[in-house]
Write an enzyme that holds these catalytic residues in place. Sequence first.
Site, PDB file in Angstrom:
ATOM      1  CG  HIS A  45      14.675 -59.010  38.495  1.00 28.27           C
ATOM      2  ND1 HIS A  45      15.691 -58.210  38.056  1.00 28.27           N
ATOM      3  CD2 HIS A  45      14.144 -58.357  39.555  1.00 28.27           C
ATOM      4  CE1 HIS A  45      15.762 -57.124  38.815  1.00 28.27           C
ATOM      5  NE2 HIS A  45      14.834 -57.191  39.726  1.00 28.27           N
TER       6      HIS A  45
ATOM      7  CG  ASP B  68      20.333 -58.094  45.312  1.00 24.83           C
ATOM      8  OD1 ASP B  68      19.898 -59.230  45.559  1.00 24.83           O
ATOM      9  OD2 ASP B  68      19.765 -57.296  44.529  1.00 24.83           O
TER      10      ASP B  68
HETATM   11  P1  NAD Z   1      16.201 -48.943  49.487  1.00 22.59           P
HETATM   12  O1  NAD Z   1      14.935 -49.237  50.192  1.00 22.59           O
HETATM   13  O2  NAD Z   1      17.440 -49.665  49.864  1.00 22.59           O
HETATM   14  O3  NAD Z   1      16.427 -47.382  49.607  1.00 22.59           O
HETATM   15  C1  NAD Z   1      17.496 -46.750  48.965  1.00 22.59           C
HETATM   16  C2  NAD Z   1      17.381 -45.233  49.172  1.00 22.59           C
HETATM   17  O4  NAD Z   1      17.536 -44.938  50.566  1.00 22.59           O
HETATM   18  C3  NAD Z   1      18.472 -44.501  48.440  1.00 22.59           C
HETATM   19  O5  NAD Z   1      17.868 -43.385  47.817  1.00 22.59           O
HETATM   20  C4  NAD Z   1      19.442 -44.045  49.505  1.00 22.59           C
HETATM   21  O6  NAD Z   1      19.972 -42.800  49.208  1.00 22.59           O
HETATM   22  C5  NAD Z   1      18.562 -43.959  50.736  1.00 22.59           C
HETATM   23  N1  NAD Z   1      19.326 -44.323  51.953  1.00 22.59           N
HETATM   24  C6  NAD Z   1      20.055 -45.457  52.122  1.00 22.59           C
HETATM   25  N2  NAD Z   1      20.570 -45.507  53.360  1.00 22.59           N
HETATM   26  C7  NAD Z   1      20.164 -44.374  53.988  1.00 22.59           C
HETATM   27  C8  NAD Z   1      20.374 -43.865  55.290  1.00 22.59           C
HETATM   28  N3  NAD Z   1      21.096 -44.539  56.192  1.00 22.59           N
HETATM   29  N4  NAD Z   1      19.797 -42.670  55.592  1.00 22.59           N
HETATM   30  C9  NAD Z   1      19.057 -41.990  54.695  1.00 22.59           C
HETATM   31  N5  NAD Z   1      18.834 -42.422  53.439  1.00 22.59           N
HETATM   32  C10 NAD Z   1      19.381 -43.609  53.081  1.00 22.59           C
HETATM   33  O7  NAD Z   1      15.913 -49.096  47.912  1.00 22.59           O
HETATM   34  P2  NAD Z   1      16.375 -50.039  46.731  1.00 22.59           P
HETATM   35  O8  NAD Z   1      17.736 -49.687  46.257  1.00 22.59           O
HETATM   36  O9  NAD Z   1      15.301 -50.021  45.725  1.00 22.59           O
HETATM   37  O10 NAD Z   1      16.389 -51.499  47.375  1.00 22.59           O
HETATM   38  C11 NAD Z   1      17.567 -52.121  47.853  1.00 22.59           C
HETATM   39  C12 NAD Z   1      18.019 -53.200  46.910  1.00 22.59           C
HETATM   40  O11 NAD Z   1      16.994 -54.188  46.739  1.00 22.59           O
HETATM   41  C13 NAD Z   1      18.276 -52.713  45.488  1.00 22.59           C
HETATM   42  O12 NAD Z   1      19.461 -51.978  45.372  1.00 22.59           O
HETATM   43  C14 NAD Z   1      18.252 -53.998  44.742  1.00 22.59           C
HETATM   44  O13 NAD Z   1      19.487 -54.683  44.891  1.00 22.59           O
HETATM   45  C15 NAD Z   1      17.111 -54.729  45.427  1.00 22.59           C
HETATM   46  N6  NAD Z   1      15.801 -54.552  44.739  1.00 22.59           N
HETATM   47  C16 NAD Z   1      15.253 -55.637  44.142  1.00 22.59           C
HETATM   48  C17 NAD Z   1      14.020 -55.530  43.501  1.00 22.59           C
HETATM   49  C18 NAD Z   1      13.426 -56.742  42.862  1.00 22.59           C
HETATM   50  O14 NAD Z   1      12.472 -56.589  42.071  1.00 22.59           O
HETATM   51  N7  NAD Z   1      13.894 -57.919  43.158  1.00 22.59           N
HETATM   52  C19 NAD Z   1      13.346 -54.306  43.457  1.00 22.59           C
HETATM   53  C20 NAD Z   1      13.935 -53.205  44.080  1.00 22.59           C
HETATM   54  C21 NAD Z   1      15.159 -53.355  44.735  1.00 22.59           C
END
Ligand code: NAD
Length: 265
Positions: free
Chosen positions: A104, A43
């Site tokens: 988005h 993604d």
């Molecule tokens: P997320 O909720 O996936 O959290 C990511 C954080 O959690 C990172 O800091 C990582 O180090 C930590 N983490 C991941 N796995 C872990 C584990 N097993 N143990 C401990 N810590 C862990 O946050 P995100 O990246 O914002 O969301 C995921 C994806 O969603 C994004 O990468 C993006 O592709 C999408 N997204 C879309 C929108 C949108 O507006 N459409 C907004 C935000 C995110």
Amino acid sequence: MQYVTLNTGTQMPQLGFGVYQIPEKETERIVSQAIKTGYRHIDTAQYYRNEVGVGQAIKASGLPRENFFITTKLATSGYRATKAQIVQALKNLQTDYIDLMLIHWVVSDYEGTYQALQEAYQAGQLKAIGLSNFNQEQIKGILAKFSVKPAVLQNEMHVFQQQVAMRQFCHENDIQFESWAPFGEGKENIFNHPLLTTIGSQYHKTAAQVILRFLLQEGVVAIPKSANSERMKENFEVFDFELSAKDMEAIRQLDRGHGLFGWNE
Ligand code: NAD
């Protein structure tokens, strides 16, 4: 891997890999690691400025294009800008089709944007189209105006914001709900939440794995992000256990009914 079937008839892996906040120069390496771990659904977004790295990692894997499900998102407003950006995204990702393209967020001319998406879907450049960060009224407007329905809605969802009403709305309209920030980006000390760690210990799983399993069992697509190879693996190992109905119900009680990031859709 588990799959959901979209209203286009195509299959979408229910667990993917998010690349928000991964710098362009590190994207190829990190996505290559994710592919090695087993992820086939990636993604990305125009806004993340790392589509090129995603495309390079997929090419470098040597695996056939059809093994992957690529989502990207548009930051453009209006028909003409969107037409151009679709061409650019295909080029960035080194592919002749994109599995899913989303608007988005709500831009001023989102109907013009959607018109361009619909045409690219009809031309086969996009296999599915959808929305992100839209509310029910806006989605109803799209459903009324366009012949191609959105296949996916990607909005904030995690254990503290469970989107019960929106998920019901999506279900009634044959739109697949997808969670962004499945871990709430680590806010609220989520990985040490006592209920989640206690439930996890019964299954020899971490809070992160319990969270992802909860989302999968709720029928939602999840795209966790981690740049760390151990955590990538941890987040992928969620298909060998099942939360009981009692544990699912206990986790449902964590819902606060609002998000952590100020999105009000
Ligand atoms: P997320 O909720 O996936 O959290 C990511 C954080 O959690 C990172 O800091 C990582 O180090 C930590 N983490 C991941 N796995 C872990 C584990 N097993 N143990 C401990 N810590 C862990 O946050 P995100 O990246 O914002 O969301 C995921 C994806 O969603 C994004 O990468 C993006 O592709 C999408 N997204 C879309 C929108 C949108 O507006 N459409 C907004 C935000 C995110």
